[in-house]
Design a protein around this motif. Structure first.
Motif, PDB file in Angstrom:
ATOM      1  N   LEU A 261       0.811  -1.224   0.000  1.00 21.59           N
ATOM      2  CA  LEU A 261       0.000   0.000   0.000  1.00 21.59           C
ATOM      3  C   LEU A 261       0.841   1.269   0.000  1.00 21.59           C
ATOM      4  CD1 LEU A 261      -2.804  -0.997   2.552  1.00 21.59           C
ATOM      5  CD2 LEU A 261      -2.876  -1.093   0.046  1.00 21.59           C
ATOM      6  N   ALA A 264      -0.061   3.468  -2.910  1.00 20.56           N
ATOM      7  CA  ALA A 264      -1.465   3.827  -3.120  1.00 20.56           C
ATOM      8  C   ALA A 264      -1.543   5.285  -3.576  1.00 20.56           C
ATOM      9  CB  ALA A 264      -2.258   3.627  -1.834  1.00 20.56           C
ATOM     10  N   GLU A 269      -7.538   5.451  -1.179  1.00 22.26           N
ATOM     11  CA  GLU A 269      -7.154   4.144  -1.710  1.00 22.26           C
ATOM     12  C   GLU A 269      -6.379   3.347  -0.654  1.00 22.26           C
ATOM     13  OE1 GLU A 269      -4.107   2.417  -5.081  1.00 22.26           O
ATOM     14  OE2 GLU A 269      -5.309   4.201  -5.607  1.00 22.26           O
ATOM     15  N   PHE A 270      -5.524   4.030   0.088  1.00 22.87           N
ATOM     16  CA  PHE A 270      -4.774   3.371   1.152  1.00 22.87           C
ATOM     17  C   PHE A 270      -5.719   2.807   2.217  1.00 22.87           C
ATOM     18  CE2 PHE A 270      -3.071   4.009   5.491  1.00 22.87           C
ATOM     19  CZ  PHE A 270      -2.129   2.988   5.495  1.00 22.87           C
ATOM     20  N   GLY A 273      -7.635  -0.321   1.213  1.00 22.07           N
ATOM     21  CA  GLY A 273      -6.874  -1.563   1.172  1.00 22.07           C
ATOM     22  C   GLY A 273      -6.369  -2.025   2.527  1.00 22.07           C
TER      23      GLY A 273
END
Length: 370
Positions: A261, A264, A269-270, A273
């Protein structure tokens, strides 16, 4: 007393709180003649070109409607401050490394600096040496430089650096410094791995999201989870303890960002995930609980072994670090004089008001010396 001129760079959260506290302090101590001559942010500034002073009663609205750009840094700013008809204190409320890199120039010109900016004191050892070679309270033999104080660069308003300096200057021997140096990490692990062992079933990712929603993390939590902020603080403490640490990346730092990650494209987005990796952190927590301990994210400095490290450690539930509440910081100084029981500094180590208090405290130190 002749006027003491103050130039303030940075008018965000800490800057606003500082200006409010400075206005109150000035009103309580009118004989000091503290005179603001510059309040700047990235694109606009309030400037008193004749050094008569700016009003702190309506500075926020004045700055909001201002169209004057800040003087170019460092050249124009240095020229303006150097020609003031009295002593000048530069208050850097930013975290800008470019500004910090110019500290030696300002100090050499006799301008005093107070700041919560860690960058000047935790970046290259060359910059550290340059600052303290130019500073009047550093290694400058001719004593012509300005004073520099940065208490709030570690622990916000907590007396961490002043405590360490006094221990060293009075001849005590620092053996080890250990503690929780991040309000973000403190809150995060007090939520994820509380003493009771019951966090309501929340995974690590959920605790990170909660910390972000409550404003404890940076806009991108990776800026906290990479451990660099804690490493910078340990670098400052190490250097004040006599260890010439080259940089904040020259010792082990345990990042809590899964390698998958790190790239990312956004904080969102981080965070999307992150739940996939909850199992790894949960195992660390349960392993610690099995031995009657809890995990905490700490920084440690062993002066005798010349070792510095940042990362997760297990602590007995009876320890002061395990018992920390909320987002508080705790710093334990193990020294020759204090023996087996450390000197402990504990309390709020983050937040605009307490950070501004630390900066104002440093300004008062300069005023007292003037």
């Amino acid at each position: 007393m002749s006027k003491i001129y103050v130039a303030i760079i940075g008018a965000g959260g800490v800057g606003k709180a500082f200006i409010s506290q400075l206005a109150s302090y000035s009103s309580r101590n009118p004989s000091l003649n503290i005179t603001p001559i510059l309040i700047s942010r990235s694109k606009t500034a309030l400037i008193s070109p004749d050094y008569s002073g700016l009003s702190l009663s309506n500075w926020a609205s004045d700055l909001a409607s201002a169209t004057t750009p800040p003087p170019a840094f460092p050249t124009e700013t240095l020229k303006f401050l150097s020609t003031a008809p009295g002593p000048v204190i530069l208050v850097d409320n930013t975290s800008d490394e470019a500004i910090a890199s110019s500290y030696p120039q300002f100090l050499s010109a006799g301008i005093h600096i107070v700041t919560p900016n860690k960058k000047g004191f935790s970046s290259s050892i060359d910059l550290w040496n340059g600052i303290y070679s130019a500073a009047k309270n550093g290694d400058n033999a001719n004593g012509k430089g300005g004073f520099v104080f940065h208490e709030a660069s570690v622990g916000a308003g907590l007396p961490v650096l002043s405590t360490l300096k006094e221990l060293v200057e009075t001849g005590d021997k620092i053996r080890k410094i250990e503690g929780v140096f991040s309000g973000t990490m403190s809150f995060l692990f007090n939520s994820f791995a509380p003493l009771s062992g019951d966090n309501g079933g929340k995974g690590f990712a959920e605790c990170v999201v909660q910390a972000k929603e409550l404003g404890y993390t940076e806009p991108d939590p990776r800026d906290d989870l990479n451990g660099l902020d804690v490493a910078r603080k340990l670098t400052i403490l190490a250097r004040l303890s006599g260890l010439a640490v080259p940089s904040p990346t020259s010792f082990p730092i345990q990042s809590l960002i899964p390698s998958e990650l790190e790239t990312a494209k956004s904080a969102e987005e981080f965070l999307e995930g992150l739940p996939r990796f909850d199992g790894e952190m949960t195992k660390k927590k349960t392993d610690a609980e099995a031995s009657g301990s809890v995990i905490r994210y700490v920084g440690s400095l062993n002066v005798e072994r010349k070792e510095v490290k940042v990362g997760l450690e297990s602590f007995a539930k009876s320890s002061s670090i395990a018992g920390l509440q909320g987002s508080d910081n705790i710093i334990s100084f193990y020294t020759e004089r204090y023996g087996a029981n450390p000197l402990i500094v504990q309390g709020a180590g983050a937040g605009a008001e307490v950070t501004a208090m630390g900066v104002l405290g440093d300004l008062i130190k300069v005023v007292q010396r003037l």
